[in-house]
Design a protein around this motif. Structure first.
Motif, PDB file in Angstrom:
ATOM      1  N   ASP A 136      61.338  35.372  32.895  1.00  0.00           N
ATOM      2  CA  ASP A 136      62.051  36.657  32.919  1.00  0.00           C
ATOM      3  C   ASP A 136      63.449  36.509  32.349  1.00  0.00           C
ATOM      4  O   ASP A 136      63.910  37.355  31.554  1.00  0.00           O
ATOM      5  N   ALA A 137      64.127  35.436  32.752  1.00  0.00           N
ATOM      6  CA  ALA A 137      65.494  35.228  32.271  1.00  0.00           C
ATOM      7  C   ALA A 137      65.532  34.992  30.768  1.00  0.00           C
ATOM      8  O   ALA A 137      66.397  35.514  30.053  1.00  0.00           O
ATOM      9  N   VAL A 138      64.554  34.236  30.266  1.00  0.00           N
ATOM     10  CA  VAL A 138      64.522  33.955  28.826  1.00  0.00           C
ATOM     11  C   VAL A 138      64.289  35.236  28.032  1.00  0.00           C
ATOM     12  O   VAL A 138      64.993  35.522  27.049  1.00  0.00           O
ATOM     13  N   GLN A 209      56.143  42.523  39.976  1.00  0.00           N
ATOM     14  CA  GLN A 209      54.786  42.000  40.043  1.00  0.00           C
ATOM     15  C   GLN A 209      53.895  42.609  38.968  1.00  0.00           C
ATOM     16  O   GLN A 209      53.102  41.907  38.327  1.00  0.00           O
ATOM     17  N   VAL A 210      54.016  43.939  38.748  1.00  0.00           N
ATOM     18  CA  VAL A 210      53.201  44.586  37.718  1.00  0.00           C
ATOM     19  C   VAL A 210      53.528  44.015  36.343  1.00  0.00           C
ATOM     20  O   VAL A 210      52.630  43.694  35.540  1.00  0.00           O
ATOM     21  N   VAL A 211      54.832  43.866  36.056  1.00  0.00           N
ATOM     22  CA  VAL A 211      55.240  43.337  34.744  1.00  0.00           C
ATOM     23  C   VAL A 211      54.754  41.906  34.566  1.00  0.00           C
ATOM     24  O   VAL A 211      54.261  41.517  33.499  1.00  0.00           O
ATOM     25  N   ARG A 212      54.880  41.100  35.626  1.00  0.00           N
ATOM     26  CA  ARG A 212      54.445  39.709  35.521  1.00  0.00           C
ATOM     27  C   ARG A 212      52.929  39.605  35.366  1.00  0.00           C
ATOM     28  O   ARG A 212      52.419  38.731  34.653  1.00  0.00           O
ATOM     29  N   ILE A 213      52.179  40.485  36.050  1.00  0.00           N
ATOM     30  CA  ILE A 213      50.728  40.470  35.890  1.00  0.00           C
ATOM     31  C   ILE A 213      50.349  40.821  34.455  1.00  0.00           C
ATOM     32  O   ILE A 213      49.488  40.179  33.835  1.00  0.00           O
TER      33      ILE A 213
END
Length: 522
Positions: A136-138, A209-213
């Protein structure tokens, strides 16, 4: 008929490559496919825009909810406010805090026992969550996403900008914060009808969570597509680069000339451009080998033909030193003159035969009237006189167009050689018949004599270099044996053919037939 013209020394500039021409095909194929994958990887950055839209929607939702909560709390008596606050907090999933008109906190659902707002400690999460936060940070750094302020708990109203704004202005302001685990925290505040301010706090971990999925799914798709693309690229490079390298190595061996017979792979199973290139290179190497063999044979034949007059000349010169008889010296000098003339004629013919192919490949063909050319040759030959009473007759259809594309001087040499050959083999008072007719799209010239003819088994032999069937009684060395070979080379260089056959009237003699394509006058 295809015209033979000079070919350019360099390829078309449109086919040249600049920097990419310095890189092997394999990395170039991989680079093109990886570039396409990089475009697919751009979906990672699209997810940031998707997340921003979800956050904006949740901010608007929090503003609406806090206004409804403020109106609901203002409509109930103070004694029922705590129970309603807990029920609203459970239904909305938000932490609700109340502030009085002086800005002091007077209520909190956490103090009432509802802990529905909990921040996770990133130091206690497993490696997968840590990797997700790093990713996410990158991505946030690459897309230069705005960084929300870090969320922290404070008790003073002045530390909450939403509460302060709601007290001084109408509306329901909302702010997005950043939790320690990088999930968004949304706060919203609204003024109560009875005075004071209500503030809601929501940990929108579900957005993260939705974005990571979605990012994980896209990563799986990208990984599978990358593996398949790389494998296909390597397969494509293998099917293109490996045969090209084999052809290049074979071409190097042909150039170095270390092996007598270099086998250039023809790749008969391939019907694509690589197969066409392989077969073209194989044919070219075979033609080159045939040309080299012909050159070596020609050099050997030249050396052999030169030895005879040189040996005779050496013997005559050596004899001049020991012979004192003037009559015998004169005979030896006559032999020397004959040998010198013979060598001069032989060297001239050899020089022309050796340069003929190269000169024809660079020739500029023009329209040539064969009828007028043969008539002019016969006039010149008659003016010089024809030995032994030989007559020459030229038959052609009046007004017929006997025009071909070619080099006039070379074609004139062909018919001059045929006429001289016919005169040499003709008997005393013989007749040479020359005819020029049109058959199909070809001009056919026939030269017939009344000599002994050419045996059927020797009809190809007479067109070889240094091969000659001398007329009976003719002095050895008068002909170099290159005249008919030169004639065939010139005719074939003009996309024609020359053959020898028996006369149709069954009389003795030979018939030489020259076929040349006519100019298309449509």
């Amino acid at each position: 008929m295809a015209r033979v013209t000079d070919s350019p020394r360099s390829d078309d500039r449109a086919l040249t490559l600049r920097w990419s021409g310095q890189v092997s095909l394999t990395p170039r194929i991989l680079a093109v496919n990886i570039f396409a994958l990089a475009l697919l990887a751009g979906g990672f950055f699209y997810l940031d825009s998707y997340r921003s839209r979800i956050v904006d929607f949740r901010v608007a939702q929090s503003s609406r909810e806090v206004r409804l909560i403020a109106e609901a709390l203002g409509a109930v008596p103070p004694a029922q406010r705590d129970a309603l606050t807990l029920r609203l907090a459970r239904d909305t999933g938000a932490r609700i805090r109340l502030f009085d008109a002086r800005g002091r906190q007077t209520g909190d659902t956490r103090a009432l026992g509802l802990r529905n707002f909990v921040l996770l400690d990133p130091d206690k999460e497993d490696w997968r969550q840590t990797s997700a936060r790093i990713l996410d940070a990158v991505i946030d750094t690459v897309v230069r996403a705005p960084r929300a302020p870090l969320y922290r708990e404070v008790a003073d109203e002045s530390e909450w900008p939403d509460v302060h704004t709601a007290r001084t202005a109408a509306g329901a302001p909302a702010t997005v914060w950043r939790a320690p685990d990088r999930s968004p925290v949304i706060t919203a505040a609204a003024a109560l009808p009875t005075g004071g301010v209500v503030m809601t706090t929501v940990n929108a971990r579900d957005i993260t969570q939705v974005v990571r999925i979605e990012r994980f799914r896209l990563s799986v798709v990208l990984a599978i597509v990358s593996i398949v693309s790389i494998l296909l690229s390597l397969f494509l490079a293998r099917t293109i680069v490996r045969p090209l390298r084999r052809l290049a190595r074979a071409a190097v061996r042909v150039r170095l000339g270390r092996a007598r017979e270099v086998v250039v792979p023809r790749l008969p199973s391939r019907r694509d451009e690589v197969g066409m290139l392989a077969r073209a290179l194989s044919d070219m190497s075979l033609a080159l080998r045939a040309r080299i063999d012909a050159t070596e044979a020609f050099a050997a034949e030249v050396a052999h033909e030169m030895k005879n007059p040189l040996a005779s000349l050496r013997s005559a010169v050596d004899g001049l030193n020991s012979v004192r008889d003037p009559e015998l010296q004169e005979r030896l000098l006559a032999i020397v003159r004959d040998d010198v003339h013979r060598m001069d004629r032989l060297i001239t013919d050899i020089s022309e035969a050796s340069r003929l192919d190269a000169q024809l490949s660079r020739a500029k063909f023009e329209a040539v009237d064969i009828g007028a050319m043969i008539a002019a040759l016969l006039d010149a030959r008659t003016a010089r006189g024809i030995e032994r009473g030989v007559e020459i007759r030229f038959d052609r259809k009046p007004g017929a167009s006997l025009i071909v594309m070619g080099e006039g001087a070379r074609l004139e040499r062909v018919f001059e050689n045929l006429i001289e050959n016919a005169v040499s083999f003709s008997p005393d008072g013989g007749l040479i018949a020359i005819s020029a007719v049109i058959e199909d799209d070809d001009l056919v010239v026939r030269v017939e004599d009344e000599g002994p003819g050419v045996p059927e088994e020797a009809r190809e032999q007479v067109f070889r270099r240094f091969e000659t069937l001398r007329p009976e009684g003719e002095e050895f060395g008068k002909h170099s044996g290159l005249g008919l070979a030169i004639a065939r080379t010139i005719v074939e260089g003009h996309q024609g053919a020359i053959t020898v056959e028996s006369r149709e009237d069954r009389l003795s003699g030979a018939r030489f037939v020259v076929r040349l394509p006519l100019v298309d006058q449509r």
